[in-house]
Every structure is written in C-alpha cells, then in structure tokens.
Design an enzyme around this catalytic site. Structure first.
Site, PDB file in Angstrom:
ATOM      1  CG  HIS A  69      38.506  45.996  40.724  1.00  0.00           C
ATOM      2  ND1 HIS A  69      38.771  47.134  41.457  1.00  0.00           N
ATOM      3  CD2 HIS A  69      37.750  46.396  39.670  1.00  0.00           C
ATOM      4  CE1 HIS A  69      38.189  48.175  40.878  1.00  0.00           C
ATOM      5  NE2 HIS A  69      37.569  47.754  39.804  1.00  0.00           N
ATOM      6  N   PRO A  70      41.009  42.994  42.937  1.00  0.00           N
ATOM      7  CG  PRO A  70      41.145  43.125  45.273  1.00  0.00           C
ATOM      8  CD  PRO A  70      40.628  43.864  44.067  1.00  0.00           C
ATOM      9  CD  GLU A  71      39.892  36.867  43.146  1.00  0.00           C
ATOM     10  OE1 GLU A  71      39.815  36.384  41.987  1.00  0.00           O
ATOM     11  OE2 GLU A  71      40.694  36.480  44.000  1.00  0.00           O
ATOM     12  CB  THR A  72      37.167  40.611  37.197  1.00  0.00           C
ATOM     13  OG1 THR A  72      37.853  41.832  37.506  1.00  0.00           O
ATOM     14  CG2 THR A  72      36.013  40.921  36.253  1.00  0.00           C
ATOM     15  CB  CYS A 116      36.695  34.400  44.242  1.00  0.00           C
ATOM     16  SG  CYS A 116      36.754  36.130  44.799  1.00  0.00           S
TER      17      CYS A 116
END
Length: 257
Positions: A42-45, A70
């Site tokens: 995913h774009p960020e975790t 983020c």
C-alpha cells in the site's frame, strides 16, 4: 499482531487512499516494519505502539522507505483506535480526533517558498510542457500550480523526470473546477516508490497555506483527482492545519511473522 486495511479520505469502500495499520505491543525493528510495508504494497503502512502511557509511538513506511509525515495513514490509525489520540512521530506530536464519522488531524503547516528559474523549467518539462504559474518548495515536497483543473486531471507526467527533481513528491494543483471544491490536486512520488498517491493528507499541509493566502480564506475543501480520488477538508490556524476526512475499514486480520 493485529492489522487493519483502511480506505482513508473516503466515504465509500475502494476509494480514497488505502493504508495498512499494524497494532504493536512494543516497538518493532525497522527492517521488519519495512518488510511488512513492502508485503502490503500500500502507499503507506502505519505501525503504532498501543501499550504504555503518553503519546503512542507511530511510524510510517512506503513499500520502499520510511517517511517523516503521512496524513492518510495517520487518519487510518486514528480511525482504527477511535476517540482522541496523541501520537509521537518523526514530525513531533500529532493530535487526532475521531467523531461523528470524521477524523480530524492537527498537523504542522508547511507553507511553500517560491522557486524560480531553471527549477521551474525542469518541472514544466516533467509535466509535458504545461506552463507552471507558480513553483514553491515546502519542507517535504515541491508545489506546482497550473492554470486550471482540466490541466491537473489530464496530466500524464514524466515520472522519471519527477523522481530526478529531488524532493519526496511533486504536488500539482489548480483552482477547483466544480461546486464546493476550492482546489484540485494530484501528487506524484516516484522517488519514494509511489508513482501517484491516491490521496495525500500531508500534501495538504502545503496546499492549505498556499490557497489560503491566494483566496484569503482559512477553511478550504480540496479534491485529490487521482483514479480513486478523495476529499480533504482544511482549516489553517496559524502554523497548524486541521485536516479532516472520513475512513472505512475494509479488512482486518493477524500477522503470523
């Protein structure tokens, strides 16, 4: 360890920006967190320590690197935990509140400083030759302002050229082109493994002061016009920005490694 997959800045599933949220009993190793983020893709975790007293330690990883700030993964974490939360992060303490289906993030404003000359020409070329009316640089990202929303929506940029620009990402924006929307934007971050981010909360820390100065209003609504899309409410208060959005949990489970 429990994890959740959350669509942030979304009012329905499969829209907005997806974040993984991993709930930790104790701080985890950096290599392990990076491996998990790469596995999730995913774009960020987000990784948050939920034990102990005081602000909860929170870190964010793309599939390739750790980032200092983020928005959408913080919103996703606050959505999972509920209520009022204070997080300890690389960007200082961040406060959040989940209430009545909305999550509000209290983030530091990141106003852009003007950039001109050769850098503006490089950005224009990366955007296919579109005229750049304003180029600014915040702490994390470049901000390029185009003439209209159609220019932003129709962009097919040179991602290799954007990666060579240096900052974490390039935010491209223009005045809103539909009712109720003050500005439209897209965010490209190939340098950190995200060709185009679906919805970027932290980018609105730069968008809010720019558009507030231009419009004379501190309360604004932005649309990030990616394929998934999302709406971000902004309220500029001095050197802070309140970002608000909705979120939906689409999956949860347990990590076995």
């Amino acid at each position: 360890m429990r994890f959740h997959l959350v669509d942030a800045f979304a009012d329905q599933a499969f829209s907005g920006n997806t974040a993984g949220v991993v709930l930790l009993d104790a701080p985890a190793g950096e290599r392990w967190m990076q491996d998990v983020a790469a596995e999730f893709k995913h774009p960020e975790t987000a990784f948050v320590v939920t034990s102990g007293e005081g602000p909860a330690p929170l870190r964010w990883f793309t599939p390739t690197v750790e980032v200092a700030l983020c928005g959408h993964a913080t919103l996703a974490t606050a959505h999972v935990l509920g209520g009022e939360q204070t997080f300890s992060t690389l960007s200082g303490e961040l406060r959040c509140r989940a209430e009545d289906g909305w999550v509000t993030l209290d983030f530091p404003a990141d106003p852009p400083a003007p950039v001109a000359g050769a850098e503006q020409d490089r950005v224009a070329r990366a955007l296919g030759g579109l005229p750049v009316e304003y180029l600014g640089r915040g702490e994390h990202d470049l901000l390029a302002v185009l003439r209209g929303g159609a220019d932003v929506r129709g962009l097919q940029p040179d991602l290799d050229a954007i990666a060579d620009l240096g900052p974490r990402a390039l935010i491209v924006t223009a005045p809103g082109d539909r009712d109720g929307i003050d500005m439209v934007s897209r965010v490209f971050g190939p340098a950190v493994g995200i060709d185009e981010d679906p919805v970027t909360g932290s980018a609105h820390c730069t968008l809010a002061p720019y558009w507030a100065r231009r419009s004379g209003r501190g309360e604004l609504v932005g649309e990030q016009a990616s394929a998934r899309g999302g709406i971000v409410r902004m309220d500029l208060r001095g050197d802070r920005v309140l970002l608000a959005g909705r979120a939906i949990t689409v999956a949860s489970g347990e990590l076995h490694v």
